[in-house]
Scaffold this motif. Structure first.
Motif, PDB file in Angstrom:
ATOM      1  N   ASP A  58       0.801  -1.225   0.000  1.00 45.69           N
ATOM      2  CA  ASP A  58       0.000   0.000   0.000  1.00 45.69           C
ATOM      3  C   ASP A  58       0.832   1.272   0.000  1.00 45.69           C
ATOM      4  OD1 ASP A  58      -2.332  -1.551   0.085  1.00 45.69           O
ATOM      5  OD2 ASP A  58      -2.193  -1.730   2.274  1.00 45.69           O
ATOM      6  N   ASP A  59       2.144   1.142  -0.023  1.00 46.62           N
ATOM      7  CA  ASP A  59       3.003   2.330  -0.055  1.00 46.62           C
ATOM      8  C   ASP A  59       3.032   2.923  -1.463  1.00 46.62           C
ATOM      9  OD1 ASP A  59       3.521   1.862   2.567  1.00 46.62           O
ATOM     10  OD2 ASP A  59       5.637   1.352   2.327  1.00 46.62           O
ATOM     11  N   PRO A  60       3.026   4.264  -1.566  1.00 44.19           N
ATOM     12  CA  PRO A  60       3.080   4.873  -2.898  1.00 44.19           C
ATOM     13  C   PRO A  60       4.433   4.647  -3.555  1.00 44.19           C
ATOM     14  CG  PRO A  60       3.256   6.554  -1.198  1.00 44.19           C
ATOM     15  CD  PRO A  60       2.934   5.268  -0.495  1.00 44.19           C
ATOM     16  N   CYS A  61       4.383   4.396  -4.838  1.00 43.27           N
ATOM     17  CA  CYS A  61       5.591   4.144  -5.626  1.00 43.27           C
ATOM     18  C   CYS A  61       5.809   5.257  -6.645  1.00 43.27           C
ATOM     19  CB  CYS A  61       5.440   2.794  -6.318  1.00 43.27           C
ATOM     20  SG  CYS A  61       6.710   2.400  -7.515  1.00 43.27           S
ATOM     21  N   ILE A  62       4.747   5.619  -7.349  1.00 43.78           N
ATOM     22  CA  ILE A  62       4.766   6.665  -8.366  1.00 43.78           C
ATOM     23  C   ILE A  62       3.591   7.603  -8.107  1.00 43.78           C
ATOM     24  CG2 ILE A  62       4.584   7.215 -10.827  1.00 43.78           C
ATOM     25  CD1 ILE A  62       7.130   5.763 -10.327  1.00 43.78           C
ATOM     26  N   VAL A  63       3.864   8.910  -8.132  1.00 44.37           N
ATOM     27  CA  VAL A  63       2.813   9.915  -7.979  1.00 44.37           C
ATOM     28  C   VAL A  63       2.877  10.854  -9.179  1.00 44.37           C
ATOM     29  CG1 VAL A  63       1.968  11.851  -6.587  1.00 44.37           C
ATOM     30  CG2 VAL A  63       2.891   9.822  -5.448  1.00 44.37           C
ATOM     31  N   ASP A  64       1.719  11.111  -9.792  1.00 42.00           N
ATOM     32  CA  ASP A  64       1.652  12.121 -10.837  1.00 42.00           C
ATOM     33  C   ASP A  64       0.350  12.892 -10.696  1.00 42.00           C
ATOM     34  OD1 ASP A  64      -0.289  10.441 -11.865  1.00 42.00           O
ATOM     35  OD2 ASP A  64       0.755  10.010 -13.748  1.00 42.00           O
ATOM     36  N   ASP A  65      -0.022  13.652 -11.715  1.00 40.15           N
ATOM     37  CA  ASP A  65      -1.231  14.465 -11.632  1.00 40.15           C
ATOM     38  C   ASP A  65      -2.488  13.637 -11.404  1.00 40.15           C
ATOM     39  OD1 ASP A  65       0.301  16.679 -12.005  1.00 40.15           O
ATOM     40  OD2 ASP A  65      -0.190  16.935 -14.129  1.00 40.15           O
TER      41      ASP A  65
ATOM     42  N   LEU B  52       6.751   8.960 -24.347  1.00 42.71           N
ATOM     43  CA  LEU B  52       5.731   9.383 -23.388  1.00 42.71           C
ATOM     44  C   LEU B  52       6.222  10.519 -22.507  1.00 42.71           C
ATOM     45  CD1 LEU B  52       4.427   5.902 -22.159  1.00 42.71           C
ATOM     46  CD2 LEU B  52       3.390   7.402 -23.871  1.00 42.71           C
ATOM     47  N   PRO B  53       5.292  11.356 -22.059  1.00 40.54           N
ATOM     48  CA  PRO B  53       5.648  12.360 -21.051  1.00 40.54           C
ATOM     49  C   PRO B  53       5.890  11.673 -19.703  1.00 40.54           C
ATOM     50  CG  PRO B  53       3.541  12.850 -22.144  1.00 40.54           C
ATOM     51  CD  PRO B  53       3.894  11.427 -22.463  1.00 40.54           C
ATOM     52  N   ASN B  54       6.115  12.477 -18.667  1.00 43.61           N
ATOM     53  CA  ASN B  54       6.315  11.942 -17.321  1.00 43.61           C
ATOM     54  C   ASN B  54       4.973  11.522 -16.727  1.00 43.61           C
ATOM     55  OD1 ASN B  54       8.939  12.637 -17.802  1.00 43.61           O
ATOM     56  ND2 ASN B  54       9.258  13.663 -15.844  1.00 43.61           N
ATOM     57  N   TRP B  55       4.456  10.406 -17.222  1.00 39.65           N
ATOM     58  CA  TRP B  55       3.201   9.833 -16.761  1.00 39.65           C
ATOM     59  C   TRP B  55       3.470   8.499 -16.095  1.00 39.65           C
ATOM     60  CZ3 TRP B  55      -0.044  10.352 -21.921  1.00 39.65           C
ATOM     61  CH2 TRP B  55      -0.344  11.718 -22.139  1.00 39.65           C
ATOM     62  N   ARG B  56       2.592   8.150 -15.150  1.00 34.43           N
ATOM     63  CA  ARG B  56       2.726   6.882 -14.429  1.00 34.43           C
ATOM     64  C   ARG B  56       2.735   5.684 -15.368  1.00 34.43           C
ATOM     65  NH1 ARG B  56      -2.461   5.975 -10.898  1.00 34.43           N
ATOM     66  NH2 ARG B  56      -2.019   8.084 -10.234  1.00 34.43           N
ATOM     67  N   GLU B  57       2.048   5.807 -16.512  1.00 30.94           N
ATOM     68  CA  GLU B  57       1.988   4.688 -17.450  1.00 30.94           C
ATOM     69  C   GLU B  57       3.371   4.274 -17.949  1.00 30.94           C
ATOM     70  OE1 GLU B  57      -2.056   6.696 -17.725  1.00 30.94           O
ATOM     71  OE2 GLU B  57       0.034   7.326 -17.518  1.00 30.94           O
ATOM     72  N   ALA B  58       4.306   5.220 -17.972  1.00 29.92           N
ATOM     73  CA  ALA B  58       5.664   4.876 -18.392  1.00 29.92           C
ATOM     74  C   ALA B  58       6.291   3.877 -17.417  1.00 29.92           C
ATOM     75  CB  ALA B  58       6.519   6.130 -18.482  1.00 29.92           C
ATOM     76  N   ALA B  59       6.007   4.031 -16.126  1.00 30.27           N
ATOM     77  CA  ALA B  59       6.519   3.090 -15.127  1.00 30.27           C
ATOM     78  C   ALA B  59       5.884   1.719 -15.288  1.00 30.27           C
ATOM     79  CB  ALA B  59       6.266   3.637 -13.724  1.00 30.27           C
TER      80      ALA B  59
END
Length: 556
Positions: A51-58, A93-100
């Protein structure tokens, strides 16, 4: 191209050059390479810290468990579309979570990633995707008014191997969200898509910024990237659960390693910025308790200015590693004074040798005056004949270490770049001191040879940057009828400034008279690569055209 069944005939996958065993032997013998991929680490984190955050974006936060589940599902869908281990998957891709998610999915499925910065257009895309023999490409539908989906379709028509173009944050069955949903719908949620991956295998092909010519495909393994992330994260004191801000493009080596992969190596959380804005960065640092970042020098200047204007000292912020271009010592000193705890420092590296130096966060003087402590690399400083020079003498920087690339896609380019001892010729000039610090003094090709005398562009740039009317600058060689080359300074000015004032400023610094630019050109902004490096090839071409036009005979 179709086969007899009406399906697309499969083009042969890209074969990668073999790495000379002698180059790898020392690192294998000393056990310097990690034996896990980020998929191995991600699986562990999904269980131990789900449950810890790994990636945060808009769009919000993505936890370790959610990242793992989405990546497994996407890996299964890619396999269902016919991709097999070793295939290249490109993404612009831009800096979006989908890249991760995509990056991790490719590791799970044994695919090779090819990140491409969003600024590139048809011509560059054809070169990169063609050289990599990319099998699939992920793009946004439209980003910053550029129709990437249409561009990808145009490029695909010229590249037989590019069987799939997928979208991100679009619609339809070929969108990443739909692929993830399809994978999740499988009985095992996509778990069977995971394959055994050799950490020594090629993981990424990344094309250089091309400041001096045709981009070269840099090859990294899972092990080389894991090494630099683990070593730099430990050096900067990163701890599990801490947040790192990432405004650099995740399609560049710095943003890719420190943005997409750092959370899975160090257990940290990456806060992504789609585009840089100093005020927004202040808010994100405060909101998420960000401890540091790795970004271009202009971002440091703007963040420090915004902090002063807002009266914010950012008490959680501990480090700002900057590089990619020459950094004046005063920039580091002034930025340090703007924050409560932050230690800004210069680092040195490239796509081929990520982070030869990790900065000098605990010594303000060395952080400002040098490009940091050499860590994890053997470094030689050599003259034009390849002879080693003693500390304190300027020469070309050669580096060898367990985080360096395993080669280029072009064997001939690798042979030119790596010597018989396995050292990479960086093309950068620099000096090493007895304390193990390295200071980059310029590019070997940036030397201005004026009447037979070598002149360092970086030295002049650092002086010009101290003038209050200079917001940015770059010094290049220009054609000179008598001396062969002259000195031209391109200036981004704050208001009006006279060339005579700038020349007097350089003269007053104590530099030799020959180093005073003979010409100053004022421009709105310096052309830069996505990594922040100044496109000096463009500036040299620009001043050459100007001078050629001025020397044309008058009509009639």
């Amino acid at each position: 191209m179709m086969n007899d069944s009406g399906e697309s005939a499969r083009e042969p996958a890209r074969s990668w050059p073999a790495v000379p065993a002698a180059h790898q032997a020392p690192f294998v013998r000393e056990g310097l390479w990690p034996h896990q991929t980020i998929a191995d680490r991600a699986a562990d984190l999904a269980l131990s810290r789900p449950d810890d955050p790994c990636i945060v974006d808009d769009a919000g936060a993505l936890t370790f468990a959610a990242l793992w589940a989405d990546a497994q599902a996407l890996a299964a869908s890619l396999r269902a579309r016919g991709l097999v281990p070793g295939d290249v998957v490109a993404f612009q891709l831009p800096n979006w979570r989908e890249a991760a998610v995509l990056n991790l999915a490719c590791v799970i499925a044994g695919l090779v990633v090819n990140p491409i910065v969003p600024i590139y257009r048809d011509a560059e895309m054809r070169v990169m995707l063609g050289d990599a023999v990319a099998r699939a490409l992920f793009v946004p539908t439209v980003f910053r008014k550029v129709d990437h989906a249409s561009m990808a379709a145009r490029v695909q028509a010229d590249l037989p191997a590019l069987a799939h173009v997928f979208t991100v944050r679009g619609e339809g069955p070929d969108d990443l969200a739909s692929l993830v949903a399809a994978g999740r719908g499988l009985p095992d949620g996509g778990a069977s898509a995971r394959v055994a991956v050799d950490p020594m295998a090629v993981k990424m092909v990344l094309y250089t910024s091309g400041t001096t010519g045709r981009p070269k495909g840099v090859l990294h393994s899972h092990a080389t990237l894991g090494r630099v992330i683990g070593q730099s994260g430990a050096f900067w004191g990163l701890k599990p659960g801490e947040a790192v801000l990432m405004p650099s493009p995740v399609t560049h080596v710095s943003g890719f390693a420190n943005g997409l992969e750092m959370p899975l190596v160090m257990g940290t959380c990456t806060v992504l910025m789609e585009s840089w804005n100093a005020q927004e960065a202040l808010a994100l640092i405060a909101r998420h308790g960000v401890v540091g970042t790795v970004a271009a020098t202009p971002f440091l200047v703007e963040l420090a200015a915004a902090a002063r204007a807002a009266g914010e000292t950012l008490p959680t912020f501990r480090f700002f590693a900057c590089g990619g271009a020459a950094v004046a010592p005063e920039v580091i000193r002034e930025a340090r004074s703007a924050f409560a705890r932050c230690a800004p420092f210069r680092v040195f590296g490239s796509s081929e040798v990520p982070l030869v130096s990790f900065g000098w966060p605990d010594d303000p003087a060395r952080a400002a005056q040098t490009d940091g402590r050499i860590v994890d690399y053997a470094v030689r400083i050599v003259d034009d004949a390849g002879n080693d020079l003693p500390d304190g003498r300027e020469g070309e920087i050669l580096a060898r270490g367990p985080a360096m690339m395993i080669g280029y896609t072009d064997v001939a380019e690798t042979a030119k770049a790596i010597d018989a001892q396995g050292f990479f010729r960086t093309g950068d000039l620099g000096v090493r001191d007895a304390a193990g610090a390295i200071t980059v003094t310029g590019r070997k090709k940036d030397l201005i040879i004026r009447g037979g005398e070598n002149i360092s562009a970086t030295e002049i740039e650092q002086v010009l940057a101290m003038h209050p009317a200079v917001a940015d600058c770059a010094v290049v060689a220009m054609p000179h009828a008598r001396l062969g080359e002259g000195v031209c300074a391109f200036i981004v000015a704050r208001g009006a400034v006279a060339a005579a004032d700038l020349a007097a400023h350089v003269a007053a610094s104590g530099l030799a008279r020959q180093k005073i630019p003979e010409r100053f050109e004022t421009i709105p902004a310096l052309p830069r690569t996505a990594a922040g490096k100044v496109r000096k090839d463009q500036l040299r071409a620009q001043i050459a055209q100007i001078i050629a036009a001025e020397t044309l005979p008058a009509p009639g």
